[in-house]
Design a protein around this motif. Structure first.
Motif, PDB file in Angstrom:
ATOM      1  N   MET A   1      -4.277  -2.484  15.779  1.00  0.00           N
ATOM      2  CA  MET A   1      -4.172  -3.801  16.398  1.00  0.00           C
ATOM      3  C   MET A   1      -4.109  -3.715  17.910  1.00  0.00           C
ATOM      4  O   MET A   1      -4.483  -4.648  18.602  1.00  0.00           O
ATOM      5  CB  MET A   1      -2.914  -4.498  15.896  1.00  0.00           C
ATOM      6  CG  MET A   1      -2.990  -4.845  14.442  1.00  0.00           C
ATOM      7  SD  MET A   1      -4.344  -6.011  14.183  1.00  0.00           S
ATOM      8  CE  MET A   1      -4.507  -5.952  12.432  1.00  0.00           C
TER       9      MET A   1
ATOM     10  N   GLN B   1       8.195  -1.659   4.209  1.00  0.00           N
ATOM     11  CA  GLN B   1       8.558  -1.895   2.828  1.00  0.00           C
ATOM     12  C   GLN B   1       9.849  -2.698   2.716  1.00  0.00           C
ATOM     13  O   GLN B   1       9.954  -3.623   1.915  1.00  0.00           O
ATOM     14  CB  GLN B   1       8.748  -0.548   2.125  1.00  0.00           C
ATOM     15  CG  GLN B   1       7.532   0.358   2.202  1.00  0.00           C
ATOM     16  CD  GLN B   1       6.756   0.369   0.927  1.00  0.00           C
ATOM     17  OE1 GLN B   1       7.324   0.254  -0.140  1.00  0.00           O
ATOM     18  NE2 GLN B   1       5.453   0.484   1.014  1.00  0.00           N
TER      19      GLN B   1
ATOM     20  N   VAL C   1       0.628  -7.753  10.298  1.00  0.00           N
ATOM     21  CA  VAL C   1       0.208  -6.435   9.835  1.00  0.00           C
ATOM     22  C   VAL C   1       1.342  -5.431   9.977  1.00  0.00           C
ATOM     23  O   VAL C   1       1.560  -4.584   9.117  1.00  0.00           O
ATOM     24  CB  VAL C   1      -1.031  -5.947  10.613  1.00  0.00           C
ATOM     25  CG1 VAL C   1      -1.441  -4.573  10.132  1.00  0.00           C
ATOM     26  CG2 VAL C   1      -2.173  -6.919  10.458  1.00  0.00           C
ATOM     27  N   GLU C   2       2.080  -5.572  11.049  1.00  0.00           N
ATOM     28  CA  GLU C   2       3.200  -4.650  11.224  1.00  0.00           C
ATOM     29  C   GLU C   2       4.240  -4.848  10.133  1.00  0.00           C
ATOM     30  O   GLU C   2       4.737  -3.878   9.565  1.00  0.00           O
ATOM     31  CB  GLU C   2       3.830  -4.850  12.606  1.00  0.00           C
ATOM     32  CG  GLU C   2       3.160  -3.974  13.646  1.00  0.00           C
ATOM     33  CD  GLU C   2       3.445  -4.429  15.067  1.00  0.00           C
ATOM     34  OE1 GLU C   2       4.345  -5.260  15.268  1.00  0.00           O
ATOM     35  OE2 GLU C   2       2.740  -3.942  15.974  1.00  0.00           O
TER      36      GLU C   2
ATOM     37  N   PRO D   1      -1.379  -0.848  11.539  1.00  0.00           N
ATOM     38  CA  PRO D   1      -1.002  -1.680  12.690  1.00  0.00           C
ATOM     39  C   PRO D   1      -1.402  -1.059  14.026  1.00  0.00           C
ATOM     40  O   PRO D   1      -1.613  -1.782  14.991  1.00  0.00           O
ATOM     41  CB  PRO D   1       0.517  -1.781  12.577  1.00  0.00           C
ATOM     42  CG  PRO D   1       0.811  -1.571  11.147  1.00  0.00           C
ATOM     43  CD  PRO D   1      -0.219  -0.618  10.656  1.00  0.00           C
TER      44      PRO D   1
ATOM     45  N   GLU E   1      -9.636   0.139   3.220  1.00  0.00           N
ATOM     46  CA  GLU E   1      -9.225  -0.161   1.847  1.00  0.00           C
ATOM     47  C   GLU E   1     -10.182   0.451   0.824  1.00  0.00           C
ATOM     48  O   GLU E   1      -9.950   0.357  -0.366  1.00  0.00           O
ATOM     49  CB  GLU E   1      -9.087  -1.677   1.628  1.00  0.00           C
ATOM     50  CG  GLU E   1      -7.740  -2.194   2.093  1.00  0.00           C
ATOM     51  CD  GLU E   1      -7.169  -3.310   1.199  1.00  0.00           C
ATOM     52  OE1 GLU E   1      -7.905  -3.843   0.363  1.00  0.00           O
ATOM     53  OE2 GLU E   1      -5.987  -3.632   1.359  1.00  0.00           O
TER      54      GLU E   1
ATOM     55  N   MET F   1      -7.918 -10.596   8.336  1.00  0.00           N
ATOM     56  CA  MET F   1      -8.830 -10.559   9.480  1.00  0.00           C
ATOM     57  C   MET F   1      -9.623 -11.845   9.627  1.00  0.00           C
ATOM     58  O   MET F   1     -10.032 -12.198  10.718  1.00  0.00           O
ATOM     59  CB  MET F   1      -9.795  -9.396   9.329  1.00  0.00           C
ATOM     60  CG  MET F   1      -9.123  -8.070   9.414  1.00  0.00           C
ATOM     61  SD  MET F   1      -8.392  -7.867  11.052  1.00  0.00           S
ATOM     62  CE  MET F   1      -7.360  -6.462  10.783  1.00  0.00           C
TER      63      MET F   1
ATOM     64  N   ILE G   1      -2.123 -12.099  14.297  1.00  0.00           N
ATOM     65  CA  ILE G   1      -1.889 -11.368  13.056  1.00  0.00           C
ATOM     66  C   ILE G   1      -1.194 -10.034  13.261  1.00  0.00           C
ATOM     67  O   ILE G   1      -0.761  -9.405  12.319  1.00  0.00           O
ATOM     68  CB  ILE G   1      -3.192 -11.117  12.278  1.00  0.00           C
ATOM     69  CG1 ILE G   1      -4.183 -10.360  13.142  1.00  0.00           C
ATOM     70  CG2 ILE G   1      -3.772 -12.410  11.797  1.00  0.00           C
ATOM     71  CD1 ILE G   1      -5.355  -9.872  12.342  1.00  0.00           C
ATOM     72  N   LYS G   2      -1.076  -9.624  14.489  1.00  0.00           N
ATOM     73  CA  LYS G   2      -0.485  -8.308  14.711  1.00  0.00           C
ATOM     74  C   LYS G   2       0.906  -8.160  14.091  1.00  0.00           C
ATOM     75  O   LYS G   2       1.144  -7.207  13.345  1.00  0.00           O
ATOM     76  CB  LYS G   2      -0.431  -8.011  16.201  1.00  0.00           C
ATOM     77  CG  LYS G   2      -0.056  -6.590  16.504  1.00  0.00           C
ATOM     78  CD  LYS G   2      -0.168  -6.308  17.990  1.00  0.00           C
ATOM     79  CE  LYS G   2       0.523  -4.984  18.310  1.00  0.00           C
ATOM     80  NZ  LYS G   2       0.601  -4.751  19.755  1.00  0.00           N
TER      81      LYS G   2
ATOM     82  N   VAL H   1       0.857  -2.899  -1.514  1.00  0.00           N
ATOM     83  CA  VAL H   1       0.238  -3.968  -0.731  1.00  0.00           C
ATOM     84  C   VAL H   1      -1.269  -3.824  -0.800  1.00  0.00           C
ATOM     85  O   VAL H   1      -1.788  -2.716  -0.793  1.00  0.00           O
ATOM     86  CB  VAL H   1       0.687  -3.893   0.738  1.00  0.00           C
ATOM     87  CG1 VAL H   1      -0.060  -4.900   1.590  1.00  0.00           C
ATOM     88  CG2 VAL H   1       2.179  -4.098   0.849  1.00  0.00           C
ATOM     89  N   SER H   2      -1.942  -4.909  -0.881  1.00  0.00           N
ATOM     90  CA  SER H   2      -3.399  -4.847  -0.859  1.00  0.00           C
ATOM     91  C   SER H   2      -3.970  -6.098  -0.216  1.00  0.00           C
ATOM     92  O   SER H   2      -3.325  -7.135  -0.164  1.00  0.00           O
ATOM     93  CB  SER H   2      -3.931  -4.711  -2.285  1.00  0.00           C
ATOM     94  OG  SER H   2      -5.333  -4.714  -2.283  1.00  0.00           O
ATOM     95  N   GLY H   3      -5.174  -5.986   0.276  1.00  0.00           N
ATOM     96  CA  GLY H   3      -5.859  -7.156   0.815  1.00  0.00           C
ATOM     97  C   GLY H   3      -5.618  -7.407   2.289  1.00  0.00           C
ATOM     98  O   GLY H   3      -5.901  -8.496   2.780  1.00  0.00           O
ATOM     99  N   VAL H   4      -5.131  -6.415   2.974  1.00  0.00           N
ATOM    100  CA  VAL H   4      -4.901  -6.600   4.408  1.00  0.00           C
ATOM    101  C   VAL H   4      -6.162  -7.097   5.141  1.00  0.00           C
ATOM    102  O   VAL H   4      -6.066  -7.949   6.012  1.00  0.00           O
ATOM    103  CB  VAL H   4      -4.374  -5.312   5.062  1.00  0.00           C
ATOM    104  CG1 VAL H   4      -4.124  -5.519   6.537  1.00  0.00           C
ATOM    105  CG2 VAL H   4      -3.090  -4.881   4.383  1.00  0.00           C
ATOM    106  N   PRO H   5      -7.337  -6.603   4.765  1.00  0.00           N
ATOM    107  CA  PRO H   5      -8.528  -7.103   5.459  1.00  0.00           C
ATOM    108  C   PRO H   5      -8.679  -8.616   5.365  1.00  0.00           C
ATOM    109  O   PRO H   5      -9.295  -9.224   6.238  1.00  0.00           O
ATOM    110  CB  PRO H   5      -9.681  -6.401   4.735  1.00  0.00           C
ATOM    111  CG  PRO H   5      -9.093  -5.181   4.166  1.00  0.00           C
ATOM    112  CD  PRO H   5      -7.682  -5.524   3.820  1.00  0.00           C
TER     113      PRO H   5
ATOM    114  N   GLU I   1       3.719  -3.076   6.862  1.00  0.00           N
ATOM    115  CA  GLU I   1       4.001  -1.647   6.664  1.00  0.00           C
ATOM    116  C   GLU I   1       5.490  -1.394   6.483  1.00  0.00           C
ATOM    117  O   GLU I   1       5.902  -0.271   6.246  1.00  0.00           O
ATOM    118  CB  GLU I   1       3.444  -0.810   7.819  1.00  0.00           C
ATOM    119  CG  GLU I   1       1.968  -0.486   7.636  1.00  0.00           C
ATOM    120  CD  GLU I   1       1.592   0.913   8.126  1.00  0.00           C
ATOM    121  OE1 GLU I   1       2.392   1.552   8.811  1.00  0.00           O
ATOM    122  OE2 GLU I   1       0.478   1.359   7.807  1.00  0.00           O
TER     123      GLU I   1
ATOM    124  N   VAL J   1     -10.794  -2.043   9.299  1.00  0.00           N
ATOM    125  CA  VAL J   1      -9.736  -2.337   8.337  1.00  0.00           C
ATOM    126  C   VAL J   1     -10.308  -2.423   6.930  1.00  0.00           C
ATOM    127  O   VAL J   1      -9.699  -1.963   5.966  1.00  0.00           O
ATOM    128  CB  VAL J   1      -9.012  -3.647   8.700  1.00  0.00           C
ATOM    129  CG1 VAL J   1      -7.929  -3.938   7.685  1.00  0.00           C
ATOM    130  CG2 VAL J   1      -8.419  -3.562  10.079  1.00  0.00           C
ATOM    131  N   GLU J   2     -11.479  -2.993   6.838  1.00  0.00           N
ATOM    132  CA  GLU J   2     -12.090  -3.083   5.516  1.00  0.00           C
ATOM    133  C   GLU J   2     -12.395  -1.702   4.957  1.00  0.00           C
ATOM    134  O   GLU J   2     -12.113  -1.419   3.792  1.00  0.00           O
ATOM    135  CB  GLU J   2     -13.364  -3.928   5.577  1.00  0.00           C
ATOM    136  CG  GLU J   2     -13.056  -5.395   5.352  1.00  0.00           C
ATOM    137  CD  GLU J   2     -14.170  -6.310   5.828  1.00  0.00           C
ATOM    138  OE1 GLU J   2     -15.280  -5.824   6.122  1.00  0.00           O
ATOM    139  OE2 GLU J   2     -13.916  -7.529   5.930  1.00  0.00           O
TER     140      GLU J   2
END
Lengths: 338, 338
Positions: free
Chosen positions: B238, A258, A252-253, B235, B256, A238, A248-249, A231-235, A256, B252-253
């Motif tokens: 959050m 998989q 984000v959960e 998470p 990464e 935001m 968004i909580k 996974v990438s780009g979670v920021p 994590e 968060v940034e």
DNA sequence: CTCTGGCACTCGACTAGTCCGAGTGCCAGT
DNA sequence: ACTGGCACTCGGACTAGTCGAGTGCCAGAG
């Protein structure tokens, strides 16, 4: 029921809402898109669109925003995929250049996808079920430990630490050779089968070691890395948090988990092309305020895994679809070559 | 300057603020902690503490909250590390049981740490500089590709795809043997040196392949996986977002950015024990509203890498410190054994 | 000298009231 | 079928006013 103009209005609403992030009213619509009619006419059409469930108002006396159904129509009938810009194509090339093993390819792909789409990217590790075992080895380490290694035809390596007890070099080499002849050339599933069968033929003094090695080996061959995702780009999520939007909580959960992601990707993807799941179309409840754009990827002949992008329902579908498609194709080619 | 009671008050303020998440006033303090003095007295002491910079008020007529300096004093002098609960110890055991290779160990560790501390956990991959090369192999794949593999004494595997051109099996096996004799038993750095030296001795027809293999091998041996980190528990951040607190976006940034995290971990950790960096003590600006609790870990004899936890300055330091210490020790032992 | 009770003061959180304007739905007229 | 006009709605922004938690300070008691 929905004539040309109503469709044009829906398209304009989606486009405008995606770029402006604000409910869009009749006047703004007439101004920004040269519909050659008056706001009143647009209002009448919007009333119909709302009745049909394509748009809603967050509250009276606000503009309209598209519903999931509206986005769906937009994606299916109103927009074509935007071709990628030259810069984006170059980005793909340069991002992937120099990837030297499968892990690396997946990592780069997921970053790339997150970067192009500015969303959260998800890439499943390639499945190895279509591969064959190419190499097998037992490497003695310190203190009675040893490492079992397999390599398959796709160049994927698995490894596992075992306790070799007090087995001497000769026994290990001998066992190595025996096992190698059994499993090399076989697919992982076949190899597991053969290993389970041939228990009886092992010389006495080799038994304890053989048992350990074989059971580890079976585990290694059985657990497919396609049960893993990157996974990438979670920021990028935001960006939406300050908005009065999606909480968004839960998203984000979910990211994590998989297992959840795998299921989502698996369910979303159809045989062939990029698939879009919008909002509530999504089976997983906490993600029903998001959309997923997913595709399978693989060598030219065979699907090996899935990848996709997760973002707010209000996303730029044409660009995102284009990006996902392009990356999926590119990675497929890359995997075939390397 | 700071007598016993003032320190007790500071301790109470920190404890209360950490658990209640609200500025704490004199009355609440007297009620909840049995200081045998009146609120007025506490107020006077608090005024001193504030003057000294240990606490502040978010605004007039609100309670006090600890400053970074206040937390620092708290950590250094006021609290002892809380021992882990039996349940937590059990969690560590069961989480790590069955980890079968280094990747797996790191992944499990980082999840474990995130789970126990309920914060963001960061684990650096173990460095291999103290290891020796144990095994080397070239495995031919399809279409002229081949895979180079090394295994070192810690059981870590590196792999790399190369283009083997049209080299035949015999040449490959021959080259494999030559290289193996050169590098096996050497440390990665030594091995690189030897590879660079012995270029001249290779037979003519082996040259092109040798060049490719050696350069790939040098890259593999040079890039230490300790340049990588695993992150888990995002998470958990959050929880703080709804609070009028820390803007979590930069955090968060930062998470990464592998490079940033590595630097942070590296700088934070001292020789021996767990290190705490509170708020502005942190050199990286976007993280100055967070604290890091970090430690090195490794086999009993040698530090191999760092791990740590990132959370709001308002965190439960005693528990977090205990958790980080326990996990670091446990992983160290685990690495030595396996 | 230290602690305490008392008191005036401050300031954020909350409530209520008002105003404004974007955007609507509807209707009569072209 | 489209348009201009108009009354209406409702959220957002602004203003006052009240409440109460918490403060600092001071004079007096121990």
């Amino acid at each position: 029921m929905l004539d040309e103009r109503k469709l044009a209005i829906l398209r304009a609403i989606v486009t405008d809402y995606v770029s402006m992030r604000e409910p869009v009213g009749s006047k703004a619509l007439v101004d920004r898109y040269h519909l050659n009619v008056s706001p009143a006419t647009v209002r009448n059409d919007m009333a119909v669109l709302e009745e049909e469930g394509y748009i809603t108002q967050p509250h009276t006396s606000a503009g309209r925003i598209p519903t999931d159904k509206g986005y769906r129509l937009f994606v299916d009938r109103l927009e074509q995929v935007k071709p990628l810009s030259a810069a984006e194509k170059r980005a793909i090339e340069s991002f992937m250049a120099g990837a030297a093993n499968i892990d690396d390819i997946v990592q780069r792909t997921v970053r790339l996808l997150a970067q192009i789409t500015q969303q959260v990217a998800i890439v499943q590790y390639p499945s190895l079920t279509v591969s064959t075992v190419r190499h097998f080895d037992i490497v003695p380490l310190d203190r009675g430990r040893a490492l079992i290694i397999t390599v398959n035809s796709l160049g994927a390596v698995t490894q596992r630490n075992i306790d070799a007890g007090d087995a001497d070099e000769q026994t290990i080499a001998d066992l190595r050779a025996r096992i190698a002849t059994v499993i090399i050339g076989a697919s992982p599933t076949d190899a597991v089968g053969k290993l389970q069968d041939c228990g009886g033929t092992v010389p006495e003094q080799m038994r304890p070691l053989a048992a350990v090695v074989v059971s580890a080996l079976i585990e290694m061959l059985s657990d497919d890395p396609s049960a893993k995702v990157a996974v990438s780009g979670v920021p990028n999520l935001m960006k939406y948090s300050d908005q009065y939007e999606t909480n968004i909580k839960p998203v984000v959960e979910a990211l994590e988990e998989q297992v959840v992601l795998l299921k989502l990707l698996g369910e979303a993807v159809s045989n062939d092309d990029v698939v879009v799941r919008i909002g509530h179309e999504n089976p997983y409840e906490p993600l029903q305020t998001t959309s997923m754009v997913a595709s399978s990827y693989g060598s030219t002949t065979e699907t090996v895994a899935h990848l996709g992008v997760l973002g707010p329902t209000r996303m730029d579908y044409p660009s995102t679809i284009a990006a996902v498609r392009a990356v999926a194709r590119y990675v497929g080619r890359f995997l075939s070559e390397s």
